[in-house]
Design a protein around this motif. Sequence first.
Motif, short mmCIF file in Angstrom:
data_model
loop_
_atom_site.label_atom_id
_atom_site.label_comp_id
_atom_site.label_asym_id
_atom_site.label_seq_id
_atom_site.Cartn_x
_atom_site.Cartn_y
_atom_site.Cartn_z
N HIS A 16 -7.72 8.42 0.72
CA HIS A 16 -6.41 8.61 1.38
C HIS A 16 -6.07 10.09 1.21
O HIS A 16 -5.52 10.51 0.21
N ILE A 38 -6.44 5.25 -1.90
CA ILE A 38 -5.44 4.20 -1.71
C ILE A 38 -4.95 3.74 -3.07
O ILE A 38 -5.74 3.52 -3.99
N PHE A 59 1.61 4.26 3.25
CA PHE A 59 0.90 3.62 4.35
C PHE A 59 1.10 4.35 5.67
O PHE A 59 0.15 4.52 6.45
N THR A 81 -9.25 -0.72 6.53
CA THR A 81 -8.90 -0.45 5.14
C THR A 81 -7.95 -1.51 4.60
O THR A 81 -8.10 -1.97 3.46
N THR A 120 -7.19 2.10 9.76
CA THR A 120 -6.12 1.49 8.96
C THR A 120 -6.32 -0.02 8.87
O THR A 120 -6.20 -0.60 7.79
N TYR A 126 -1.09 7.27 5.86
CA TYR A 126 -2.47 6.85 6.06
C TYR A 126 -2.72 6.54 7.53
O TYR A 126 -3.70 7.00 8.12
N ILE A 135 0.86 -1.18 0.00
CA ILE A 135 0.00 0.00 0.00
C ILE A 135 0.90 1.23 0.00
O ILE A 135 1.79 1.37 0.84
#
Length: 185
Positions: free
Chosen positions: A123, A131, A51, A66, A63, A54, A48
């Motif tokens: 995001h 994302i 990350f 997701t 998190t 995020y 990802i």
Amino acid sequence: MPAYGQAAIARTIGMKPKLGARIEEELVSGWNRAATQHVSLSLLVIEIDRFREYFTAYGKPATDATTGRVMQAIADALPRDGDLCLRMGRATFVIVLPDLPALMARATAKNITTAIRKAGLPHKDSHAGSITLSMGLAVGNPRGAYDKKFFEAAAEALKKAQRKGINRVESVDLRPAQEKKRKAA
């Protein structure tokens, strides 16, 4: 249903990621299957993008939720029922694809990218606004015992994709070098 591997990624410079028993088992099994059948083996290592940002922006519960949705979207985009999306660390996934030629593996990577885009997971700290994933793809024609350099090649392709930005796929085709090595032996 996707399988969940439990392994931490080594974050220290110079350390190699630890794969975990489930991922190692899947790699060896896929390698052996491809070697026995004399077919290609494709390996996707996916992460990802952004990350940490995020996690900072959304917190642990969001998190975790997701990441689960990302993993499910990846699993749903895989071409065959028996293909597994295995989790490695917090934001990395591994997919072993025996008997999947390079073009089909690239198409699978594209299908995963499309599935993530369609999922529309926001995001706010990514310039994409949602994302995205970076991927490293390695393709080889296994012979003999499992070679850990195969995973390392896919991980290096992932790093190359990440250096170029977000939402990228980089691939490495190990087949020409493997063939040259076999002819020299």
